[in-house]
Design a protein around this motif. Structure first.
Motif, PDB file in Angstrom:
ATOM      1  N   ALA A  96       0.829  -1.209   0.000  1.00  0.00           N
ATOM      2  CA  ALA A  96       0.000   0.000   0.000  1.00  0.00           C
ATOM      3  C   ALA A  96       0.862   1.257   0.000  1.00  0.00           C
ATOM      4  O   ALA A  96       0.597   2.216  -0.739  1.00  0.00           O
ATOM      5  N   ALA A  97       1.906   1.258   0.815  1.00  0.00           N
ATOM      6  CA  ALA A  97       2.785   2.422   0.897  1.00  0.00           C
ATOM      7  C   ALA A  97       3.541   2.639  -0.412  1.00  0.00           C
ATOM      8  O   ALA A  97       3.718   3.775  -0.857  1.00  0.00           O
ATOM      9  N   GLU A  98       3.971   1.542  -1.031  1.00  0.00           N
ATOM     10  CA  GLU A  98       4.704   1.665  -2.289  1.00  0.00           C
ATOM     11  C   GLU A  98       3.806   2.182  -3.407  1.00  0.00           C
ATOM     12  O   GLU A  98       4.249   2.941  -4.279  1.00  0.00           O
ATOM     13  N   TYR A  99       2.535   1.807  -3.381  1.00  0.00           N
ATOM     14  CA  TYR A  99       1.596   2.271  -4.403  1.00  0.00           C
ATOM     15  C   TYR A  99       1.458   3.793  -4.348  1.00  0.00           C
ATOM     16  O   TYR A  99       1.513   4.482  -5.374  1.00  0.00           O
ATOM     17  N   ILE A 100       1.290   4.318  -3.143  1.00  0.00           N
ATOM     18  CA  ILE A 100       1.160   5.765  -2.983  1.00  0.00           C
ATOM     19  C   ILE A 100       2.491   6.451  -3.282  1.00  0.00           C
ATOM     20  O   ILE A 100       2.530   7.533  -3.885  1.00  0.00           O
ATOM     21  N   ARG A 101       3.579   5.817  -2.877  1.00  0.00           N
ATOM     22  CA  ARG A 101       4.896   6.404  -3.171  1.00  0.00           C
ATOM     23  C   ARG A 101       5.102   6.569  -4.673  1.00  0.00           C
ATOM     24  O   ARG A 101       5.562   7.610  -5.142  1.00  0.00           O
ATOM     25  N   ASP A 102       4.763   5.527  -5.435  1.00  0.00           N
ATOM     26  CA  ASP A 102       4.938   5.605  -6.892  1.00  0.00           C
ATOM     27  C   ASP A 102       4.085   6.717  -7.493  1.00  0.00           C
ATOM     28  O   ASP A 102       4.506   7.408  -8.427  1.00  0.00           O
ATOM     29  N   ALA A 103       2.866   6.902  -6.959  1.00  0.00           N
ATOM     30  CA  ALA A 103       1.984   7.947  -7.479  1.00  0.00           C
ATOM     31  C   ALA A 103       2.566   9.329  -7.221  1.00  0.00           C
ATOM     32  O   ALA A 103       2.552  10.201  -8.101  1.00  0.00           O
ATOM     33  N   ILE A 104       3.094   9.549  -6.028  1.00  0.00           N
ATOM     34  CA  ILE A 104       3.678  10.855  -5.705  1.00  0.00           C
ATOM     35  C   ILE A 104       4.971  11.081  -6.480  1.00  0.00           C
ATOM     36  O   ILE A 104       5.226  12.174  -6.993  1.00  0.00           O
ATOM     37  N   ALA A 105       5.785  10.033  -6.602  1.00  0.00           N
ATOM     38  CA  ALA A 105       7.052  10.163  -7.336  1.00  0.00           C
ATOM     39  C   ALA A 105       6.821  10.493  -8.803  1.00  0.00           C
ATOM     40  O   ALA A 105       7.674  11.110  -9.451  1.00  0.00           O
ATOM     41  N   ILE A 111      15.274  20.748  -4.445  1.00  0.00           N
ATOM     42  CA  ILE A 111      13.956  21.335  -4.719  1.00  0.00           C
ATOM     43  C   ILE A 111      14.068  22.853  -4.687  1.00  0.00           C
ATOM     44  O   ILE A 111      14.359  23.445  -3.642  1.00  0.00           O
ATOM     45  N   TRP A 112      13.824  23.488  -5.832  1.00  0.00           N
ATOM     46  CA  TRP A 112      13.964  24.933  -5.939  1.00  0.00           C
ATOM     47  C   TRP A 112      12.698  25.675  -5.530  1.00  0.00           C
ATOM     48  O   TRP A 112      12.749  26.817  -5.102  1.00  0.00           O
ATOM     49  N   ASN A 113      11.554  25.026  -5.669  1.00  0.00           N
ATOM     50  CA  ASN A 113      10.287  25.663  -5.305  1.00  0.00           C
ATOM     51  C   ASN A 113       9.500  24.721  -4.403  1.00  0.00           C
ATOM     52  O   ASN A 113       8.652  23.964  -4.877  1.00  0.00           O
ATOM     53  N   PRO A 114       9.779  24.743  -3.101  1.00  0.00           N
ATOM     54  CA  PRO A 114       9.100  23.816  -2.184  1.00  0.00           C
ATOM     55  C   PRO A 114       7.585  23.932  -2.204  1.00  0.00           C
ATOM     56  O   PRO A 114       6.889  22.920  -2.121  1.00  0.00           O
ATOM     57  N   ASP A 115       7.055  25.151  -2.314  1.00  0.00           N
ATOM     58  CA  ASP A 115       5.600  25.323  -2.311  1.00  0.00           C
ATOM     59  C   ASP A 115       4.962  24.580  -3.484  1.00  0.00           C
ATOM     60  O   ASP A 115       3.927  23.915  -3.327  1.00  0.00           O
ATOM     61  N   ALA A 116       5.555  24.710  -4.664  1.00  0.00           N
ATOM     62  CA  ALA A 116       5.012  24.036  -5.846  1.00  0.00           C
ATOM     63  C   ALA A 116       5.117  22.523  -5.712  1.00  0.00           C
ATOM     64  O   ALA A 116       4.192  21.789  -6.087  1.00  0.00           O
ATOM     65  N   SER A 117       6.229  22.030  -5.175  1.00  0.00           N
ATOM     66  CA  SER A 117       6.399  20.589  -5.002  1.00  0.00           C
ATOM     67  C   SER A 117       5.411  20.032  -3.991  1.00  0.00           C
ATOM     68  O   SER A 117       4.840  18.948  -4.186  1.00  0.00           O
ATOM     69  N   LYS A 131       2.477  21.319  -3.240  1.00  0.00           N
ATOM     70  CA  LYS A 131       1.157  21.374  -3.863  1.00  0.00           C
ATOM     71  C   LYS A 131       0.940  20.173  -4.777  1.00  0.00           C
ATOM     72  O   LYS A 131      -0.125  19.535  -4.764  1.00  0.00           O
ATOM     73  N   SER A 132       1.941  19.817  -5.562  1.00  0.00           N
ATOM     74  CA  SER A 132       1.826  18.657  -6.465  1.00  0.00           C
ATOM     75  C   SER A 132       1.689  17.367  -5.679  1.00  0.00           C
ATOM     76  O   SER A 132       0.903  16.480  -6.045  1.00  0.00           O
ATOM     77  N   ALA A 133       2.451  17.249  -4.592  1.00  0.00           N
ATOM     78  CA  ALA A 133       2.394  16.023  -3.788  1.00  0.00           C
ATOM     79  C   ALA A 133       1.043  15.869  -3.108  1.00  0.00           C
ATOM     80  O   ALA A 133       0.473  14.770  -3.070  1.00  0.00           O
ATOM     81  N   LEU A 134       0.494  16.953  -2.579  1.00  0.00           N
ATOM     82  CA  LEU A 134      -0.805  16.878  -1.908  1.00  0.00           C
ATOM     83  C   LEU A 134      -1.926  16.566  -2.894  1.00  0.00           C
ATOM     84  O   LEU A 134      -2.907  15.900  -2.537  1.00  0.00           O
ATOM     85  N   ALA A 135      -1.787  17.031  -4.131  1.00  0.00           N
ATOM     86  CA  ALA A 135      -2.828  16.778  -5.130  1.00  0.00           C
ATOM     87  C   ALA A 135      -2.946  15.299  -5.452  1.00  0.00           C
ATOM     88  O   ALA A 135      -4.019  14.827  -5.833  1.00  0.00           O
ATOM     89  N   VAL A 136      -1.868  14.547  -5.285  1.00  0.00           N
ATOM     90  CA  VAL A 136      -1.886  13.120  -5.628  1.00  0.00           C
ATOM     91  C   VAL A 136      -2.753  12.323  -4.667  1.00  0.00           C
ATOM     92  O   VAL A 136      -3.428  11.368  -5.071  1.00  0.00           O
ATOM     93  N   VAL A 137      -2.759  12.706  -3.387  1.00  0.00           N
ATOM     94  CA  VAL A 137      -3.436  11.879  -2.384  1.00  0.00           C
ATOM     95  C   VAL A 137      -4.930  12.143  -2.309  1.00  0.00           C
ATOM     96  O   VAL A 137      -5.635  11.498  -1.532  1.00  0.00           O
ATOM     97  N   SER A 138      -5.447  13.082  -3.091  1.00  0.00           N
ATOM     98  CA  SER A 138      -6.877  13.352  -3.084  1.00  0.00           C
ATOM     99  C   SER A 138      -7.530  12.720  -4.298  1.00  0.00           C
ATOM    100  O   SER A 138      -6.874  12.399  -5.282  1.00  0.00           O
ATOM    101  N   ASP A 139      -8.846  12.525  -4.200  1.00  0.00           N
ATOM    102  CA  ASP A 139      -9.564  11.972  -5.342  1.00  0.00           C
ATOM    103  C   ASP A 139     -10.291  13.110  -6.065  1.00  0.00           C
ATOM    104  O   ASP A 139      -9.916  14.268  -5.945  1.00  0.00           O
TER     105      ASP A 139
END
Length: 210
Positions: free
Chosen positions: A86-95, A124-130, A132-140
């Motif tokens: 389960a953890a690897e599945y979410i990791r791959d999605a965020i990566a 990481i040059w723009n932490p806020d953008a990164s 934001k992208s990571a949080l978008a993955v975990v939502s439906d």
């Protein structure tokens, strides 16, 4: 001796008017070069002031690593095959959304609370953008992460935010951090956003190292 033209001997006059010196260019080349050099120098100074701190932070945090301790406070690392999958599945999605050099998927448990943590390292040059992208993955597709708020990032600095998302009709608290060397996102079941922020801080301090 008399000049055939009537003038004194030896004195002759040229009827042609003397050539005028070529007009000087209206562009003061030397002055223009001085101004251009000054502008270029100012641009370098401004760039150093604006981007210098970011460059230094990226450089200073380039040695960030992620660990996976067996215990973090009351949380215990779940090493079962199901938890790893389960953890690897979410990791791959965020990566796939955030370019990371290394990434890890971990599940920690405390009683009825599960904490699914994905963390990775990169420059990481723009932490806020990164983040934001990571949080978008975990939502439906039911509204993303709502009520997202900045929370205390702790001694490691950077940015940390927590909110709530809906997964399979159930609300889960979501927290994430990002700095110039790492990104991490965790989903917490059966825990409020406020409590999740404290738990996320504990997890981050335990897994992120510089």
């Amino acid at each position: 001796m008399v000049d055939p033209d009537g003038g004194p001997a030896g004195l002759y006059y040229d009827d042609e008017e003397p050539e005028e010196a070529p007009a000087r260019s209206g562009i003061p080349v030397k002055r223009f070069a001085q101004v251009a050099a000054a502008v270029a120098g100012l641009a370098v100074v401004v760039s150093a002031v604006i981007y210098g701190p970011t460059v230094m932070r990226v450089f200073n945090q380039s040695d960030t690593t992620i660990k996976s301790p067996d215990k973090v406070g009351a949380f215990t690392l779940d090493t079962s095959d199901g938890a790893k999958a389960a953890a690897e599945y979410i990791r791959d999605a965020i990566a796939s959304e955030v370019s990371l050099d290394t990434s890890y998927g971990l599940i920690y448990r405390e009683g009825d609370t599960n904490a699914i943590l994905v963390a990775g390292t990169a420059r990481i040059w723009n932490p806020d953008a990164s983040l934001k992208s990571a949080l978008a993955v975990v939502s439906d597709d039911k509204g993303g992460v709502r009520d997202l708020k900045d929370v205390n990032p702790g001694p490691l600095g950077g940015t940390m935010r927590c909110g709530v998302t809906k997964v399979d009709d159930a609300d889960l608290s979501v927290c994430g951090w990002a700095d110039n060397g790492s990104v991490g996102v965790a989903m917490f079941s059966a825990r409020s956003a406020t409590d999740s922020a404290r738990a996320m801080l504990d997890l981050r301090n335990a897994v992120e190292h510089r």
